[in-house]
Design a protein around this motif. Structure first.
Motif, PDB file in Angstrom:
ATOM      1  N   ASP A 282      65.506 -33.480 -64.750  1.00 32.78           N
ATOM      2  CA  ASP A 282      66.182 -33.063 -63.522  1.00 32.78           C
ATOM      3  C   ASP A 282      66.079 -31.541 -63.395  1.00 32.78           C
ATOM      4  OD1 ASP A 282      67.837 -32.502 -61.401  1.00 32.78           O
ATOM      5  OD2 ASP A 282      69.530 -33.698 -62.125  1.00 32.78           O
ATOM      6  N   GLU A 283      65.239 -31.077 -62.471  1.00 33.19           N
ATOM      7  CA  GLU A 283      65.028 -29.639 -62.315  1.00 33.19           C
ATOM      8  C   GLU A 283      66.221 -28.927 -61.688  1.00 33.19           C
ATOM      9  OE1 GLU A 283      61.318 -29.101 -60.243  1.00 33.19           O
ATOM     10  OE2 GLU A 283      60.155 -29.342 -62.092  1.00 33.19           O
ATOM     11  N   SER A 284      67.181 -29.687 -61.190  1.00 29.71           N
ATOM     12  CA  SER A 284      68.369 -29.057 -60.599  1.00 29.71           C
ATOM     13  C   SER A 284      69.445 -28.758 -61.645  1.00 29.71           C
ATOM     14  CB  SER A 284      68.960 -29.954 -59.504  1.00 29.71           C
ATOM     15  OG  SER A 284      69.526 -31.131 -60.060  1.00 29.71           O
ATOM     16  N   GLN A 285      69.305 -29.314 -62.830  1.00 29.49           N
ATOM     17  CA  GLN A 285      70.290 -29.059 -63.884  1.00 29.49           C
ATOM     18  C   GLN A 285      70.234 -27.591 -64.311  1.00 29.49           C
ATOM     19  OE1 GLN A 285      72.654 -31.141 -65.446  1.00 29.49           O
ATOM     20  NE2 GLN A 285      72.179 -32.441 -63.680  1.00 29.49           N
ATOM     21  N   PRO A 286      71.381 -26.948 -64.488  1.00 31.55           N
ATOM     22  CA  PRO A 286      71.393 -25.520 -64.814  1.00 31.55           C
ATOM     23  C   PRO A 286      70.931 -25.238 -66.244  1.00 31.55           C
ATOM     24  CG  PRO A 286      73.628 -26.401 -64.826  1.00 31.55           C
ATOM     25  CD  PRO A 286      72.747 -27.499 -64.317  1.00 31.55           C
ATOM     26  N   TYR A 287      69.760 -24.675 -66.350  1.00 32.13           N
ATOM     27  CA  TYR A 287      69.220 -24.214 -67.630  1.00 32.13           C
ATOM     28  C   TYR A 287      68.083 -23.268 -67.274  1.00 32.13           C
ATOM     29  CZ  TYR A 287      67.277 -24.225 -72.366  1.00 32.13           C
ATOM     30  OH  TYR A 287      66.819 -23.856 -73.610  1.00 32.13           O
ATOM     31  N   THR A 288      68.269 -21.981 -67.548  1.00 31.49           N
ATOM     32  CA  THR A 288      67.342 -20.975 -67.053  1.00 31.49           C
ATOM     33  C   THR A 288      66.220 -20.672 -68.037  1.00 31.49           C
ATOM     34  OG1 THR A 288      68.505 -19.065 -67.981  1.00 31.49           O
ATOM     35  CG2 THR A 288      69.266 -19.893 -65.831  1.00 31.49           C
ATOM     36  N   TYR A 289      65.215 -19.988 -67.510  1.00 30.77           N
ATOM     37  CA  TYR A 289      64.098 -19.591 -68.369  1.00 30.77           C
ATOM     38  C   TYR A 289      64.562 -18.624 -69.445  1.00 30.77           C
ATOM     39  CZ  TYR A 289      59.258 -19.159 -69.701  1.00 30.77           C
ATOM     40  OH  TYR A 289      58.084 -19.240 -70.414  1.00 30.77           O
ATOM     41  N   ALA A 290      65.496 -17.755 -69.094  1.00 26.04           N
ATOM     42  CA  ALA A 290      66.008 -16.795 -70.076  1.00 26.04           C
ATOM     43  C   ALA A 290      66.715 -17.504 -71.223  1.00 26.04           C
ATOM     44  CB  ALA A 290      66.957 -15.812 -69.394  1.00 26.04           C
ATOM     45  N   GLN A 291      67.327 -18.647 -70.945  1.00 23.72           N
ATOM     46  CA  GLN A 291      67.962 -19.428 -72.004  1.00 23.72           C
ATOM     47  C   GLN A 291      66.925 -20.141 -72.869  1.00 23.72           C
ATOM     48  OE1 GLN A 291      70.584 -21.445 -68.994  1.00 23.72           O
ATOM     49  NE2 GLN A 291      72.132 -21.254 -70.599  1.00 23.72           N
ATOM     50  N   MET A 292      65.808 -20.497 -72.264  1.00 28.26           N
ATOM     51  CA  MET A 292      64.780 -21.258 -72.970  1.00 28.26           C
ATOM     52  C   MET A 292      63.866 -20.367 -73.800  1.00 28.26           C
ATOM     53  SD  MET A 292      61.937 -23.862 -71.318  1.00 28.26           S
ATOM     54  CE  MET A 292      60.777 -22.577 -70.792  1.00 28.26           C
ATOM     55  N   SER A 293      63.545 -19.173 -73.265  1.00 26.29           N
ATOM     56  CA  SER A 293      62.562 -18.310 -73.915  1.00 26.29           C
ATOM     57  C   SER A 293      62.907 -16.849 -73.683  1.00 26.29           C
ATOM     58  CB  SER A 293      61.167 -18.602 -73.353  1.00 26.29           C
ATOM     59  OG  SER A 293      60.226 -17.632 -73.765  1.00 26.29           O
ATOM     60  N   SER A 294      62.548 -16.021 -74.637  1.00 24.62           N
ATOM     61  CA  SER A 294      62.754 -14.578 -74.483  1.00 24.62           C
ATOM     62  C   SER A 294      61.592 -13.927 -73.752  1.00 24.62           C
ATOM     63  CB  SER A 294      62.918 -13.919 -75.859  1.00 24.62           C
ATOM     64  OG  SER A 294      61.749 -14.131 -76.647  1.00 24.62           O
ATOM     65  N   GLY A 295      60.556 -14.711 -73.452  1.00 24.26           N
ATOM     66  CA  GLY A 295      59.379 -14.172 -72.790  1.00 24.26           C
ATOM     67  C   GLY A 295      59.337 -14.497 -71.315  1.00 24.26           C
ATOM     68  N   VAL A 296      58.126 -14.487 -70.757  1.00 18.40           N
ATOM     69  CA  VAL A 296      57.895 -14.874 -69.366  1.00 18.40           C
ATOM     70  C   VAL A 296      56.793 -15.930 -69.379  1.00 18.40           C
ATOM     71  CG1 VAL A 296      58.605 -12.636 -68.474  1.00 18.40           C
ATOM     72  CG2 VAL A 296      56.195 -13.042 -68.956  1.00 18.40           C
ATOM     73  N   PRO A 297      56.726 -16.790 -68.366  1.00 20.71           N
ATOM     74  CA  PRO A 297      55.806 -17.928 -68.431  1.00 20.71           C
ATOM     75  C   PRO A 297      54.357 -17.579 -68.739  1.00 20.71           C
ATOM     76  CG  PRO A 297      57.368 -18.266 -66.661  1.00 20.71           C
ATOM     77  CD  PRO A 297      57.610 -16.873 -67.181  1.00 20.71           C
ATOM     78  N   ASN A 298      53.781 -16.612 -68.008  1.00 17.13           N
ATOM     79  CA  ASN A 298      52.350 -16.376 -68.224  1.00 17.13           C
ATOM     80  C   ASN A 298      52.065 -15.787 -69.603  1.00 17.13           C
ATOM     81  OD1 ASN A 298      53.258 -13.652 -67.431  1.00 17.13           O
ATOM     82  ND2 ASN A 298      51.061 -13.187 -67.346  1.00 17.13           N
TER      83      ASN A 298
END
Length: 366
Positions: A282-298
């Motif tokens: 569910d992409e609407s669930q609150p969980y941000t990229y900053a919480q998942m990784s200390s980097g950036v996608p690319n």
């Protein structure tokens, strides 16, 4: 993009019928008629679009026949729709549609030969990930073609073309860029957004942003296998963070609208990733990229691609292959792939692959 369409004009002249009757005994009566003379309209002349890199008319002649593939892995059952592209980067009129076959291939006849840019959008379908052999759902992949002629009529729709297409729309609609400038900026950047100096279509850097549209990843035209590396790197990114492939592509695209990719969207808001809820992501669930990784996608994906290549070079004792992909500065000959570095790269890839057994993306198609 402004194009000029030259229309041949025809003149239609009508001659009136004159009837003459002779009156009088014994006289002959006669009539004469001159039929209408019509010159049929000439066929409108198709004007080729301009090559955005050269500023010159595009090579080849206009055509309505296009074909290609949809590839994250070969994507079966995707509906590919062709649209004319508006000056603001939005979709215009629909001019064709086709469905991909078991090999991910499609072919269509357009309703008109385009004189400008078009967008191809592939919706739906499924493919098998090359990273973990999981079944993955395609949500949407796009490709913007700068022109369609006999010289450019094969289009391979991938996550890389999708990133370029999304940025073209953003630059045209939000930054007021011309389509030509948006195309060259976005497409040139996409060629190395996850591969660094290991550039896709590197055999002709000045025209790579067009040439790559027809390259099948992993084929003989894919110099140093760079394109295939980019796509499998995106897949391993999904494996590392247990994301459906389409979510991985979304995060990469949303973070790449500017020249400085980040973990925020075009409005500066931290990207939301989403969560698995049971068997559904569910992409609407609150969980941000900053919480998942200390980097950036690319950067996260580029580091995976580099680890892939380094680990392979170490395993095969073929360091030259690695430096062919990642050239060192002129005059520098230091081999950084010593035993310690090889161990790090090899362990990085092993840790990612180990997640396959327990990942939800391997269990569920979401």
């Amino acid at each position: 993009m402004k194009t000029t369409l030259k229309l041949g004009l025809s003149a239609i002249s009508l001659t009136s019928l004159l009837a003459l009757a002779a009156c009088g005994g014994g006289g002959d009566g006669g009539s004469g008629a001159s039929g209408a003379s019509v010159t049929p309209p000439s066929t409108p002349q198709q004007v080729n679009a301009t090559d955005p890199y050269t500023g010159q008319p595009a090579g080849g002649t206009p055509t309505t026949q296009i074909s290609g593939m949809v590839v994250s892995g070969p994507t079966i059952g995707a509906t590919v729709t062709a649209y004319l592209l508006n000056p603001d980067g939005t979709n215009g009129a629909t001019i064709g549609q086709a469905v991909t076959d078991a090999a991910g291939k499609y072919a269509m006849t357009l309703s008109q030969p385009p004189s400008g840019m078009i967008r191809l959008e592939a919706i739906g379908g499924t493919f098998v990930s090359e990273a973990d052999s999981s079944a993955q759902k395609n949500v949407s992949l796009e490709l913007v073609a700068p022109y369609v002629t006999t010289a450019l009529s094969s289009f391979i729709i991938t996550p890389v073309t999708h990133i370029a297409s999304q940025r073209i729309s953003y630059m045209a609609a939000k930054q007021g860029s011309t389509l030509a400038n948006a195309y060259t900026t976005a497409s040139s950047n996409a060629l190395q957004i996850v591969t660094g100096n290991n550039v896709i279509a590197s055999s002709n850097r000045s025209h790579g942003g067009i040439d790559y549209l027809s390259i099948i990843p992993g084929s003989a035209q894919d110099t140093l296998n760079t394109y295939a590396d980019a796509l499998i790197g995106i897949e391993y990114f999904g494996v590392k963070f247990d994301l459906p492939s389409h979510t991985a592509v979304r995060l990469l695209a949303q973070s790449s609208y500017s020249n400085s990719p980040s973990n925020t969207d075009s409005n500066g808001v931290i990207l939301n990733v989403g969560k698995w809820i049971g068997s559904t992501f569910d992409e609407s669930q609150p969980y941000t990229y900053a919480q998942m990784s200390s980097g950036v996608p690319n950067v996260d994906i580029a580091s995976i691609v580099m680890s892939m290549n380094a680990a392979s070079a170490c395993a095969n004792n073929d360091h030259a292959a690695y430096y062919a992909r990642y050239p060192q500065p002129a005059g520098q000959i230091t081999d950084y792939l010593d035993a310690s570095a090889c161990a790090v790269y090899t362990n990085n890839m092993a840790a990612i692959k180990a997640k396959t057994a327990t990942n939800n993306r391997r269990k569920y198609v979401s």
